[in-house]
Scaffold this active site. Structure first.
Site, short mmCIF file in Angstrom:
data_model
loop_
_atom_site.label_atom_id
_atom_site.label_comp_id
_atom_site.label_asym_id
_atom_site.label_seq_id
_atom_site.Cartn_x
_atom_site.Cartn_y
_atom_site.Cartn_z
N GLU A 100 0.83 -1.40 -0.06
CA GLU A 100 -0.08 -0.06 0.04
C GLU A 100 0.96 1.28 0.04
O GLU A 100 0.52 2.32 -0.76
CB GLU A 100 -0.89 -0.04 1.28
CG GLU A 100 -1.71 1.25 1.46
CD GLU A 100 -2.98 1.22 0.37
OE1 GLU A 100 -3.21 0.43 -0.13
OE2 GLU A 100 -3.73 2.39 0.51
N ASP A 101 2.04 1.33 0.80
CA ASP A 101 2.80 2.46 1.16
C ASP A 101 4.18 2.62 0.57
O ASP A 101 4.77 3.79 0.72
CB ASP A 101 2.60 2.65 2.56
CG ASP A 101 1.41 3.00 3.15
OD1 ASP A 101 0.54 3.29 2.46
OD2 ASP A 101 1.24 2.61 4.57
#
Ligand code: MN
Length: 700
Positions: A100-101
């Site tokens: 996600e990051d």
């Protein structure tokens, strides 16, 4: 001490690891120790590699607190390791925010760690959006369940992730804290409960409690601190129990298990005041299931048992795998202790729920004590407990995400209990607390408080605001029940059945309705409404109604039968409707939930499926009830609004004002049923009107 409580300290210590040992990164030392405690033979190689990859991927990123980002996945992983999660879960947990990051892709995770870890990381990545992706909460939640449905370990990681985020929420703006706390309360805590992860659930509850009810939390905290300053009398009781069990030669560990803040708070509300024995419970751990009953026998022999407190969750485990015996006893000086009795294994499951169930993909039974578990239903497949299967089944049938979302919330609420406070205006009695199932309404509160006298309830205030009896109560609501004078000819109306959730209320209402003279049951409500505004230009009865033009609805499979819309509940498209054949070959359509439907079904009449015609720009009859504060010209203003909206008043009834509150019931003709929502909105905007609802009974 709860396993998780001790983690706060470790979370920090994990970052201060000492010299590397056996190639293990320093920071992973505490995770490894915790993991080895539950899984002595675990191979730590994948964990090491996952840490190194996560650390390098997140390098340079900071949490809002200013700490390096890697502290977060590390803390989440430590929580899971303490609870006994298996290695694959921990590996995925370390990587849970990378896709996600960071630049890392799912394919890279798959190449490095295999399909299973990639699958879990992907699941958590999707769940992550529930927290912050406000765009379509319900749709995301549906995805979240789909991800969970395939492997409940995804949810384990999600819960631990939420716990760490809640612990570190202090750096956020207060509005954001409150928003996150509410989602935690409404969705994640019930899920933790469902998954049986007591240790996470209680800590989440206290964190939410502190954010959403800071004042009560502070007061509770003061009580707990004061309690801790004095010696705990439970210690004496525990010692007495130890003596008794030693003498009986039952091997057992007798511990004191403190209640968490929310539990103390609830207990105080329940009891009014707390005694020194009320801040904790005795927890008795034994080796074998049979020992649980041996302990119980000794307790009930040597002390005075409070039989009403006895519950056997061993013979009948809760839906979430929880097993224990619950009892309470008083000693010779009248001090009461609540007691939990369970085996060590039951304790582990009670604390960690599905997380303790080991690797669901291992079928060789090698995962220590879990092999004996595979024989009984719900527990056979830990990746998909029964309730989850049911939810997934629903979601495939739900017409849209919102419906699904609503059903899910209802389901999660099912086993929960709420506490409300009731007081009667003018009564000198102290306010009392009531424990009701979640979803209970003011009607339930009336019967819970007054027994059959609940019939006299004519209205309610919730948190000071006048409201309808149908209002669903929430935990902590203060309810004032407005009661008609004793001996007054008041009584429940059939639509109360729709609003009663507790069996006690439903039984009392049914009994009362059955004792009343024949139809119309709703008309027996007293004081008798005064009919006003007799139907101006319509004949008072139009027996051809519904049949005079093409019916708005059609009976499935019986297109030639005329369909009449029932007068008792005045259905309007798109209400769900159910038909019953009546004499003369016609079919009468009732609203789903109309009391007549239940009556017909109970008397063995077969329902006939009925649907609305697509072209139904039908003129229709509808009965609306307006609840308002009494004031001059209210009636004139309401009828004028109705006229402006293009509806004709057929009948109207106004009940005499009670407690400054008036109830107007109108049976109206609308030229187009589609105009109904606009009409109701306009009526609600008339000053003094606080609610307009579809009534289950026509105006007389
Ligand atoms: Mn996270």
């Amino acid at each position: 001490m709860s396993a998780v409580r001790s983690l706060r300290k470790l979370g920090r210590a994990a970052l201060l690891g000492t010299a590397p040992r056996g190639g293990l990164p320093n920071a992973l030392e505490h995770v490894a120790q915790a993991h080895r405690r539950h899984h002595p033979g675990a191979d730590l190689d994948a964990l090491s590699r996952a840490y190194v990859l996560a650390e390098s991927s997140h390098r340079g990123q900071m949490r809002k607190s200013g700490e390096p980002y890697i502290t977060h996945p590390l803390a989440v992983t430590l929580i899971l390791a303490e609870l006994g999660a298996e290695t694959t879960t921990l590996t995925a947990s370390l990587l849970h925010d990378t896709v996600e990051d960071t630049e890392l892709t799912l394919d890279q995770v798959r190449a490095e760690f295999g399909e299973e870890v990639a699958y879990l990381v992907d699941g958590v990545t999707k769940l992550e959006k529930v927290d912050y992706g406000a765009a379509a909460e319900s749709e995301t939640f549906r995805k979240m369940l789909l991800a969970t449905g395939n492997d409940v370990r995804v949810m384990s990681i999600k819960l631990a992730d939420r716990l760490h985020n809640m612990r570190t929420l202090g750096v956020m703006r207060p509005e954001k804290q409150a928003r996150i706390a509410k989602v935690t309360r409404d969705v994640l805590i019930p899920l933790a409960e469902r998954l049986g992860v007591q240790a996470l659930k209680t800590e989440l509850e206290d964190l939410v409690f502190e954010i959403l009810h800071p004042e009560e939390h502070r007061r509770t905290d003061v009580l707990i601190r004061a309690h801790r300053e004095a010696p705990d009398p439970l210690e004496e009781l525990a010692e007495a129990v130890r003596g008794v069990l030693r003498e009986a030669r039952v091997g057992a560990e007798v511990l004191i298990r403190p209640r968490h803040h929310l539990s103390v708070h609830r207990y105080r509300l329940k009891r009014g005041q707390l005694g020194p024995c009320d801040f904790g419970r005795l927890l008795i751990l034994v080796g074998e299931e049979a020992d649980c009953y041996a302990v119980l026998g000794e307790l009930h022999t040597c002390f005075t048992p409070l039989i009403s407190e006895f519950k056997d969750f061993i013979a009948v485990p809760k839906f979430n795998l929880y097993q224990s015996l619950h009892t309470a006893f008083a000693d010779s000086s009248g001090r009461v202790a609540e007691v939990l009795v369970r085996t060590h294994r039951m304790h582990r499951v009670a604390e960690a729920g599905v997380i303790a169930l080991g690797d669901p993909h291992r079928t060789d039974g090698a995962d220590d004590a879990e092999a004996d578990r595979d024989t009984d239903g719900e527990r056979a497949d830990p990746t998909r407990p029964g309730w989850l299967s049911r939810l997934l089944e629903w979601q495939s049938h739900a017409p849209d995400p919102d419906t699904f979302w609503a059903e899910l919330r209802d389901d999660l609420a099912q086993d929960r209990e709420i506490t409300v406070f009731v007081a009667e205006p003018g009564s000198t009695a102290d306010s009392a607390t009531l424990h009701l199932p979640a979803g209970a309404t003011c009607v339930d509160a009336a019967y819970a408080r007054h027994g059959a006298d609940g019939h006299r309830c004519v209205g309610a205030r919730v948190d000071g605001r006048l409201t309808t009896l149908a209002t669903v109560l929430r935990d902590g609501d203060a309810v004032q029940l407005l009661m008609a004078a004793e001996g007054g000819a008041s009584g429940p109306s059939p639509d109360w059945l729709e609003h009663a959730r507790t069996p006690a209320a439903r039984l009392a209402i049914r009994r009362w309705l059955e004792a009343q003279p024949e139809e119309p049951a709703g008309g027996t409500r007293a004081p008798e409404p005064q009919a006003v505004e007799p139907a101006a230009d319509e004949p008072p009865r139009d027996d051809r109604e519904g049949a005079r033009t093409e019916s708005a609805a059609v009976a499935e499979g019986l297109p030639e039968r005329p369909v009449r819309l029932a007068r008792c509940c005045t259905p309007v498209p798109p209400d769900p409707v159910i038909g019953f054949a009546v004499r003369g070959g016609a079919v009468t359509a009732h609203r789903d939930g109309c009391a007549s439907v239940a009556r017909m079904a109970a008397s063995g009449r077969d329902p006939v499926p009925v649907r609305w015609r697509a072209s139904a720009r039908a003129s229709c009859r509808v009965t609306l009830r307006a609840e308002a504060f009494g004031r001059p010209h209210l009636l004139a203003d309401l009828t004028e609004t109705i006229a402006v909206q293009g509806a004709a008043v057929l009948y109207a009834a106004v009940e005499p004002p009670r407690q400054q509150r008036v109830r107007h019931t109108y049976t109206l003709r609308l030229e187009d049923a589609a105009e109904l929502p606009a009409l109701m909105r306009a009526m609600r905007e008339v000053p003094g009107v606080y609610d307009v609802i579809r009534a289950a009974q026509p105006a007389l």
